[in-house]
Enzyme design. Structure first.
Site, mmCIF file in Angstrom:
data_model
loop_
_atom_site.group_PDB
_atom_site.id
_atom_site.type_symbol
_atom_site.label_atom_id
_atom_site.label_comp_id
_atom_site.label_asym_id
_atom_site.label_seq_id
_atom_site.Cartn_x
_atom_site.Cartn_y
_atom_site.Cartn_z
ATOM 1 N N ASP A 309 53.720 57.127 8.502
ATOM 2 C CA ASP A 309 53.139 56.139 9.402
ATOM 3 C C ASP A 309 52.902 56.824 10.747
ATOM 4 O O ASP A 309 53.385 57.924 10.981
ATOM 5 C CB ASP A 309 54.097 54.960 9.562
ATOM 6 C CG ASP A 309 53.433 53.761 10.195
ATOM 7 O OD1 ASP A 309 52.212 53.813 10.425
ATOM 8 O OD2 ASP A 309 54.140 52.775 10.472
ATOM 9 N N ASP A 546 59.698 52.980 8.428
ATOM 10 C CA ASP A 546 60.821 52.378 9.140
ATOM 11 C C ASP A 546 60.650 50.879 9.345
ATOM 12 O O ASP A 546 61.530 50.234 9.900
ATOM 13 C CB ASP A 546 61.031 53.058 10.493
ATOM 14 C CG ASP A 546 59.813 52.936 11.408
ATOM 15 O OD1 ASP A 546 58.787 52.386 10.952
ATOM 16 O OD2 ASP A 546 59.894 53.389 12.566
ATOM 17 N N ASP A 550 56.413 48.677 5.461
ATOM 18 C CA ASP A 550 56.454 49.884 4.629
ATOM 19 C C ASP A 550 57.216 49.673 3.318
ATOM 20 O O ASP A 550 57.204 50.545 2.448
ATOM 21 C CB ASP A 550 57.139 51.032 5.387
ATOM 22 C CG ASP A 550 56.394 51.414 6.651
ATOM 23 O OD1 ASP A 550 55.144 51.445 6.606
ATOM 24 O OD2 ASP A 550 57.043 51.674 7.670
#
Length: 794
Positions: A309, A546, A550
């Site tokens: 990400d 995190d 996700d």
């Protein structure tokens, strides 16, 4: 004023007071606390039992008993090795268990609870029934609860399998195991501990716990299973052959059969693999990396695509307010700032962007607008909104989403802020219903938020590039913005980006993962579909994340890696958790995975040489009615110096090469030349010994030396490329083998040889290297032919 109502042993406190400390202690004493369902980890007693009472330990015990009954105590040298292996296995597993328990305590999930009228953070296991708990974006619902204040959107995909956001308001039930996507609620815990929904599911799952094993462990399990089945009929056939056909005495027949069966059992290979993985888990623990599933170490070693990400991985977690670009001159900067201040004050602190703006406007005065309805940020919709009591509505979020077909009017201005997150703050003419942007939109300003590139990010990405690992950036932000950030971080191919809204079907995803490096405006479901597309293209995919958005992708990845500073649910569903939340630590984690798997594969070939020879020569001895030429004590000498000791040291050496191919195929390919050399030379030696009237004891001694030389030659190949340590190791094993054979011949059942027998032995020893080299070249020739044939078909 008393705010608590007692009913059927329930305490109905409100969100301001919560339970008192005394009430919580009473409930805990009564067993009404959120006791966590224990994991599937074994107890110390179970570890000892699982290592001692194995099928192969039973086989070895029976074989040792048979050798002892015929009085051939010298041939019991294999049994202490089994005992030592078992003890080492128990020690390593218990030590790893203790290490992981300590780390689990350090990373235990926390929850915000209202106690004695104050909000405080406690361990999830310290919560009690009727506690008032605060759940906000990123939180996982830790026990069944009922909302008493606030609103939030929840994703219950982890417990229901349906990837939809469900709105929760006062009176709504919250299922444990689900997680908050947006919003903030105060909820009263109803069912805690073993009575909660997720705990009941967990306990049910344990009854039929079938953890998915890695390809390597599956291959080893199948090998052990088939050998375990085959050794029984082979053993009986060998005894029958030697006693009834060859009329060998009982002692020689039993000892010879035991030697063959011991050689067939890959007990050392299985132990080496388990021990090496356990050591790897411990080494990772020292680097502050928590391993939830040991099998993920193999996946980590095979990873060739890493999905990351932007926020929290490439950039730092902390966002900063960068700029406010006013778009509506009639409203002006001052009034726009005041309206935005009211908007931020009304919005829940349900995501990092809102919290950054709240921090920026802290202490500032707004227009005094009162919120009538707040629509929390949604990762699906990409915006948040507020309806005020003066009948005005405002939206803050992704410009292309809010503007729709009119986005092009702002595109040029937005593109000026390369590498920053740009949000649009706009007025929605007409009351907003939270679902559809239907009325006219008046853009008021662009809100620019920035994240600093992590200092170690460029070095980390350079490492992965050098290792042949492709990076894919998957983010919910504007693809152009993400692309600029990725370029700054040094990600190869960062200029190739796509807006995931353009991807609709499986064909689009399959094509996109090959063409693009950066994917923007990705929803949680599309993140998952991108991971699936990468895997279907034959990649081994690791995913770092995190946030709650996700989770679906993390669960789909071959190896999932979470940052401990992120959401609880991301850490809990991931196989690896970086406790320091340092993305820069990932190269060392990948190196550890590669080290252990490459070394296991390298040393496994040593073990399989013995197994290949023992199995096929046992069949040869049965088919051609000849005596099996190796005694257990002789096999112990060969195994210890050419397999056991070197394998232990080789398994600990650095090895950062990318793991390729199927484990068992690779191992057999490496072991076959030495195994076939053993079979051919020993068969020929046995035939010559028969013609030359060489005694069985002398022939057996000659065969032992040939097997040892083949094993040392194989060890030489495995040690390549040589360094100082490997040279010393190989030299030490050569010295140990011949020193043991010369100094302790009786211990290893070796008989003196005549001059003729010595000369014949030297001839066969001299043939080992050229014959093995010939087999290796033949294999390589056919492998090249096979590759050419496959490339032509492709």
């Amino acid at each position: 004023m008393e705010t608590q109502i007692y009913h059927k042993n329930r305490i109905f406190a409100d969100e301001k007071t919560g339970l008192t400390t005394e009430q919580a202690l009473v409930r805990k004493a009564a067993g009404l606390y959120n006791e966590q369902v224990k994991g599937a980890e074994k107890t110390a007693a179970e570890i000892i039992k699982s290592n001692v009472f194995t099928y192969f330990n039973l086989v070895f015990f029976v074989l040792a008993l048979c050798v002892a009954l015929v009085g051939s105590y010298n041939d019991l040298t294999f049994f202490p090795v089994i005992v030592i292996n078992t003890v080492i296995g128990i020690y390593q597993e218990i030590r790893s268990k203790k290490t992981l328990e300590k780390l689990t305590i350090l990373s235990a999930p926390k929850a915000t609870v209202v106690r004695d009228g104050k909000e405080c953070e406690v361990a999830v296991s310290s919560l009690v029934r009727d506690d008032i708990v605060v759940f906000s974006a990123g939180s996982q619902i830790c026990a069944d609860a009922t909302v008493i204040s606030g609103t939030a959107s929840l994703n219950e995909a982890l417990v229901t399998g349906e990837n939809i956001e469900i709105k929760k308001e006062i009176g709504s039930s919250l299922l444990s195991g689900s997680f908050v996507v947006s919003g903030k609620v105060y909820a009263r815990l109803d069912n805690v501990g073993k009575n909660s929904f997720v705990s009941r599911l967990t306990l049910e799952a344990k009854k039929k716990n079938n953890n998915k094993k890695s390809e390597m462990m599956n291959a080893l399990d199948n090998l052990v299973k088939w050998i375990g089945i085959l050794i029984i009929p082979i053993g009986f056939l060998m005894l029958f052959n030697q006693i009834c056909i060859l009329h060998t005495d009982y002692k020689t027949a039993v000892v010879s059969t035991v030697g063959a069966l011991v050689g067939m059992i890959p007990e050392g290979l299985y132990l080496l693999t388990t021990a090496a993985l356990v050591v790897s888990v411990m080494r990772l623990a020292k680097r502050k990396t928590l391993v939830h599933e040991m099998g993920c170490i193999e996946a980590l070693a095979r990873v060739n695509v890493l999905c990351v990400d932007k926020t929290g991985t490439i950039t730092e977690d902390k966002m900063e307010f960068s700029d406010l670009c006013v778009l509506d001159e009639d409203t002006g900067r001052e009034k726009t700032e005041k309206i935005l201040c009211d908007f931020c004050n009304a919005a829940d602190g349900d995501n990092a962007t809102i919290n950054t703006l709240k921090e920026h406007f802290e202490g500032a005065d707004g227009l005094g607008k009162k919120a009538e309805k707040v629509f929390a940020f949604s990762s699906e919709k990409k915006y948040s909104a507020v309806n005020f009591d003066d009948k005005t509505s405002y939206i803050l979020g992704a410009p292309e989403i809010i503007m729709g077909d009119n986005y092009s009017a702002l595109a040029e201005k937005i593109n000026e802020y390369h590498g920053s997150r740009v949000l649009l703050f706009a007025e929605h003419l007409g009351e907003f219903d939270g679902e559809n942007i239907t009325d006219e939109i008046v853009p008021l300003s662009l809100v620019v938020i920035s994240n600093k590139i992590r200092k170690n990010a460029p070095d980390t990405f350079r490492f992965f590039k050098s290792q042949g690992v492709k990076i894919k950036v998957i983010s919910g932000d504007n693809p152009k913005t993400v692309s600029e950030v990725a370029k700054s971080a040094g990600i190869d191919g960062a200029e190739d980006y796509v807006d995931s809204r353009e991807l609709e079907n499986d064909a689009d995803f399959a094509s996109a993962v090959s063409l693009y490096t950066v994917f923007g405006r990705v929803t949680p479901e599309k993140k998952r579909r991108l991971i699936i597309a990468l895997k279907e293209n034959g990649n081994t995919v690791a995913m770092t994340g995190d946030g709650v958005n996700d989770v679906l992708a993390l669960k789909e990845a071959d190896c999932s890696i979470a940052m401990a500073s992120g959401s609880d649910v991301a850490s809990q569903v991931s196989q690896l958790v970086l406790l320091n939340s340092d993305f820069g630590a990932l190269p060392s984690v990948v190196k550890e995975g590669r080290r252990v798997i490459n070394n296991i594969e390298r040393t496994a070939a040593l073990f399989l040489v013995k197994n290949i020879f023992s199995f096929f020569f046992a069949l040869i001895s049965i088919i051609f009615a000849i005596n099996y030429p190796v005694m257990p004590s002789q096999l112990t000498l060969v195994s210890t110096t050419t397999i056991g000791i070197p394998a232990f040291f080789l398994a600990l050496l650095p090895n950062n090469d990318l793991v390729k191919g199927k484990f068992m195929r690779n191992v057999i390919y490496k072991a076959f030349p030495a195994g076939f050399t053993n079979i051919f030379l020993v068969s020929y030696l046995c035939i010559l010994a028969g013609y030359a009237n060489i005694g069985f004891d002398e022939m057996s001694s000659m065969v032992t030396i040939v097997l040892g030389v083949v094993g040392l030659t194989m060890l030489y190949r495995v040690c390549k490329p040589f360094n100082k340590f490997r040279k010393i190791l190989w030299g030490a094993m050569v010295t140990a083998f011949f020193a043991a054979a010369l100094l302790f011949p009786k211990m290893f059942t070796l008989s003196p040889l005549s001059v003729y027998e010595v000369l014949l032995l030297i001839l066969f020893v001299a043939l080992v290297q050229p014959f093995m080299y010939l087999v290796v070249n033949i294999l390589e020739f056919f492998e090249k032919k096979l590759k050419k044939a496959k490339s032509k078909k492709a």
